[in-house]
Design a protein around this motif. Structure first.
Motif, PDB file in Angstrom:
ATOM      1  N   GLU A 142     -37.955 -11.441  18.760  1.00 13.50           N
ATOM      2  CA  GLU A 142     -38.642 -11.354  20.222  1.00 13.50           C
ATOM      3  C   GLU A 142     -37.831 -11.232  21.271  1.00 13.50           C
ATOM      4  OE1 GLU A 142     -42.116 -11.150  20.812  1.00 13.50           O
ATOM      5  OE2 GLU A 142     -42.259 -10.920  18.640  1.00 13.50           O
ATOM      6  N   ARG A 143     -36.729 -11.899  21.283  1.00 15.50           N
ATOM      7  CA  ARG A 143     -35.891 -12.158  22.400  1.00 15.50           C
ATOM      8  C   ARG A 143     -35.125 -10.442  22.378  1.00 15.50           C
ATOM      9  NH1 ARG A 143     -33.476 -17.774  21.266  1.00 15.50           N
ATOM     10  NH2 ARG A 143     -34.660 -18.984  22.717  1.00 15.50           N
ATOM     11  N   ALA A 144     -34.977  -9.868  21.345  1.00 13.16           N
ATOM     12  CA  ALA A 144     -34.484  -8.538  21.404  1.00 13.16           C
ATOM     13  C   ALA A 144     -35.614  -7.524  22.034  1.00 13.16           C
ATOM     14  CB  ALA A 144     -34.116  -8.013  20.038  1.00 13.16           C
ATOM     15  N   TYR A 145     -36.837  -7.636  21.554  1.00 10.90           N
ATOM     16  CA  TYR A 145     -37.804  -7.025  22.087  1.00 10.90           C
ATOM     17  C   TYR A 145     -38.140  -7.171  23.448  1.00 10.90           C
ATOM     18  CZ  TYR A 145     -42.499  -5.089  21.737  1.00 10.90           C
ATOM     19  OH  TYR A 145     -43.673  -4.308  21.491  1.00 10.90           O
ATOM     20  N   MET A 146     -38.124  -8.223  24.050  1.00  8.06           N
ATOM     21  CA  MET A 146     -38.092  -8.376  25.405  1.00  8.06           C
ATOM     22  C   MET A 146     -36.950  -7.806  26.350  1.00  8.06           C
ATOM     23  SD  MET A 146     -39.505 -12.402  25.254  1.00  8.06           S
ATOM     24  CE  MET A 146     -39.316 -12.683  26.936  1.00  8.06           C
ATOM     25  N   ALA A 147     -35.660  -7.661  25.752  1.00  9.92           N
ATOM     26  CA  ALA A 147     -34.736  -7.133  26.367  1.00  9.92           C
ATOM     27  C   ALA A 147     -35.036  -5.259  26.418  1.00  9.92           C
ATOM     28  CB  ALA A 147     -33.326  -7.566  25.634  1.00  9.92           C
ATOM     29  N   GLU A 148     -35.480  -5.068  25.110  1.00  8.05           N
ATOM     30  CA  GLU A 148     -35.815  -3.655  25.345  1.00  8.05           C
ATOM     31  C   GLU A 148     -37.013  -3.307  26.347  1.00  8.05           C
ATOM     32  OE1 GLU A 148     -36.827  -2.371  21.547  1.00  8.05           O
ATOM     33  OE2 GLU A 148     -35.430  -3.261  20.506  1.00  8.05           O
ATOM     34  N   LEU A 149     -37.961  -4.243  26.525  1.00  7.42           N
ATOM     35  CA  LEU A 149     -39.026  -4.080  27.437  1.00  7.42           C
ATOM     36  C   LEU A 149     -38.453  -4.144  29.055  1.00  7.42           C
ATOM     37  CD1 LEU A 149     -41.848  -5.818  25.729  1.00  7.42           C
ATOM     38  CD2 LEU A 149     -41.548  -3.524  26.238  1.00  7.42           C
ATOM     39  N   ARG A 150     -37.518  -5.140  29.275  1.00  8.29           N
ATOM     40  CA  ARG A 150     -36.657  -5.359  30.463  1.00  8.29           C
ATOM     41  C   ARG A 150     -35.748  -3.997  30.624  1.00  8.29           C
ATOM     42  NH1 ARG A 150     -36.419 -10.843  29.159  1.00  8.29           N
ATOM     43  NH2 ARG A 150     -37.761 -12.075  30.548  1.00  8.29           N
ATOM     44  N   ALA A 151     -35.451  -3.288  29.741  1.00  6.76           N
ATOM     45  CA  ALA A 151     -34.554  -2.225  29.610  1.00  6.76           C
ATOM     46  C   ALA A 151     -35.348  -1.020  30.112  1.00  6.76           C
ATOM     47  CB  ALA A 151     -33.658  -1.834  28.341  1.00  6.76           C
ATOM     48  N   ILE A 152     -36.615  -0.936  29.779  1.00  7.84           N
ATOM     49  CA  ILE A 152     -37.289   0.248  30.290  1.00  7.84           C
ATOM     50  C   ILE A 152     -38.037  -0.129  31.663  1.00  7.84           C
ATOM     51  CG2 ILE A 152     -37.820   1.035  27.973  1.00  7.84           C
ATOM     52  CD1 ILE A 152     -40.541  -0.101  28.276  1.00  7.84           C
ATOM     53  N   GLY A 153     -37.563  -1.106  32.155  1.00  8.57           N
ATOM     54  CA  GLY A 153     -38.292  -1.492  33.501  1.00  8.57           C
ATOM     55  C   GLY A 153     -39.312  -2.267  33.884  1.00  8.57           C
ATOM     56  N   LEU A 154     -39.625  -3.090  32.773  1.00  7.92           N
ATOM     57  CA  LEU A 154     -40.870  -3.837  32.998  1.00  7.92           C
ATOM     58  C   LEU A 154     -40.096  -5.149  33.745  1.00  7.92           C
ATOM     59  CD1 LEU A 154     -42.130  -2.455  30.989  1.00  7.92           C
ATOM     60  CD2 LEU A 154     -43.042  -4.538  30.037  1.00  7.92           C
ATOM     61  N   LEU A 159     -43.699  -8.028  31.652  1.00  8.01           N
ATOM     62  CA  LEU A 159     -43.398  -8.304  30.459  1.00  8.01           C
ATOM     63  C   LEU A 159     -44.445  -9.393  30.026  1.00  8.01           C
ATOM     64  CD1 LEU A 159     -41.331  -8.241  28.264  1.00  8.01           C
ATOM     65  CD2 LEU A 159     -40.109 -10.074  29.348  1.00  8.01           C
ATOM     66  N   ARG A 160     -44.871 -10.319  30.812  1.00  4.48           N
ATOM     67  CA  ARG A 160     -45.787 -11.212  30.174  1.00  4.48           C
ATOM     68  C   ARG A 160     -47.237 -10.662  29.868  1.00  4.48           C
ATOM     69  NH1 ARG A 160     -42.763 -14.616  33.557  1.00  4.48           N
ATOM     70  NH2 ARG A 160     -43.757 -14.034  35.368  1.00  4.48           N
ATOM     71  N   ARG A 161     -47.417  -9.660  30.851  1.00  2.00           N
ATOM     72  CA  ARG A 161     -48.950  -8.900  30.498  1.00  2.00           C
ATOM     73  C   ARG A 161     -48.524  -7.936  29.443  1.00  2.00           C
ATOM     74  NH1 ARG A 161     -53.355  -6.861  33.528  1.00  2.00           N
ATOM     75  NH2 ARG A 161     -54.398  -5.927  31.788  1.00  2.00           N
ATOM     76  N   TRP A 162     -47.458  -7.495  29.097  1.00  6.78           N
ATOM     77  CA  TRP A 162     -47.345  -6.849  27.712  1.00  6.78           C
ATOM     78  C   TRP A 162     -47.621  -7.605  26.780  1.00  6.78           C
ATOM     79  CZ3 TRP A 162     -47.096  -2.413  25.130  1.00  6.78           C
ATOM     80  CH2 TRP A 162     -46.566  -2.460  23.798  1.00  6.78           C
ATOM     81  N   GLN A 163     -46.741  -8.868  26.766  1.00  5.68           N
ATOM     82  CA  GLN A 163     -46.994  -9.692  25.614  1.00  5.68           C
ATOM     83  C   GLN A 163     -48.499 -10.123  25.326  1.00  5.68           C
ATOM     84  OE1 GLN A 163     -44.327  -9.170  24.095  1.00  5.68           O
ATOM     85  NE2 GLN A 163     -43.427 -11.390  23.931  1.00  5.68           N
ATOM     86  N   ALA A 164     -49.178 -10.314  26.340  1.00  2.00           N
ATOM     87  CA  ALA A 164     -50.594 -10.994  26.348  1.00  2.00           C
ATOM     88  C   ALA A 164     -51.457  -9.590  25.719  1.00  2.00           C
ATOM     89  CB  ALA A 164     -51.141 -11.187  27.705  1.00  2.00           C
TER      90      ALA A 164
END
Length: 182
Positions: A142-154, A159-164
């Motif tokens: 999940e941490r790696a996944y969140m880093a990927e999402l931040r890398a695309i500009g979230l 990011l919280r909205r994406w997770q929800a």
């Protein structure tokens, strides 16, 4: 058994023509993981019999454990493969919508609607998080996944909205309730 050398050669040739092509170790492992995702998605780590996975894969039960070491390791490898599928969908959407992270989210969610086993596998991973090893592995993923999402500009809020939204999509797909899907 054979009365002539020609019969023997003909039998060998026919066997070679009808024998399936041997898979590489990586192909075999991936095929087993695809089967494991389907089984674990429905039965979870506790309720899935590894014998059923090896039987469907056409391999011996000991060979399954030679490939993965343990049922837990097989479960985590299947979970990781499901996540890798989602990562690929997300990266494809990011390539199609550069600089527009919310469009990436929408495109990824739309692409994942038909992947019920993948969604159920993720939910099974979360439900198995009472196990320390599984929880640690999923947390790192999940941490790696969140880093990927931040890398695309979230942003953090996006990011919280994406997770929800992702959890809502997983639930909607799992219980076949399309009105939960965006």
């Amino acid at each position: 058994m054979f009365t002539t050398r020609s019969e023997c050669i003909l039998t060998i040739m026919m066997t070679e023509m009808t024998s399936p092509t041997r898979q590489t170790a990586e192909q075999r492992r991936n095929a087993v993981l695809d089967i494991a995702i389907r089984h674990f998605a429905r039965g979870g780590v506790v309720g899935t019999a590894t014998e059923a996975i090896s039987r469907e894969a056409g391999i011996s039960h000991p060979y399954l454990f030679k490939l993965f070491g343990s049922k837990k390791a097989l479960f985590l490898a299947a979970y990781d493969r499901a996540c890798a599928h989602i990562d690929a969908v997300l990266m494809r959407a990011a390539d199609e919508h550069p600089g527009r992270p919310l469009d990436v989210i929408g495109a990824a969610i739309a692409s994942l609607r038909g992947d019920r086993d993948v969604m159920l596998m993720l939910l099974q991973g979360y439900s198995a998080a009472a196990d320390d090893d599984i929880r640690a592995a999923i947390r790192e993923r999940e941490r790696a996944y969140m880093a990927e999402l931040r890398a695309i500009g979230l942003s953090d809020d996006e990011l919280r909205r994406w997770q929800a939204d992702s959890l809502l999509v997983m639930i909607g797909i799992a219980i076949d309730m399309p009105e939960l899907l965006p």
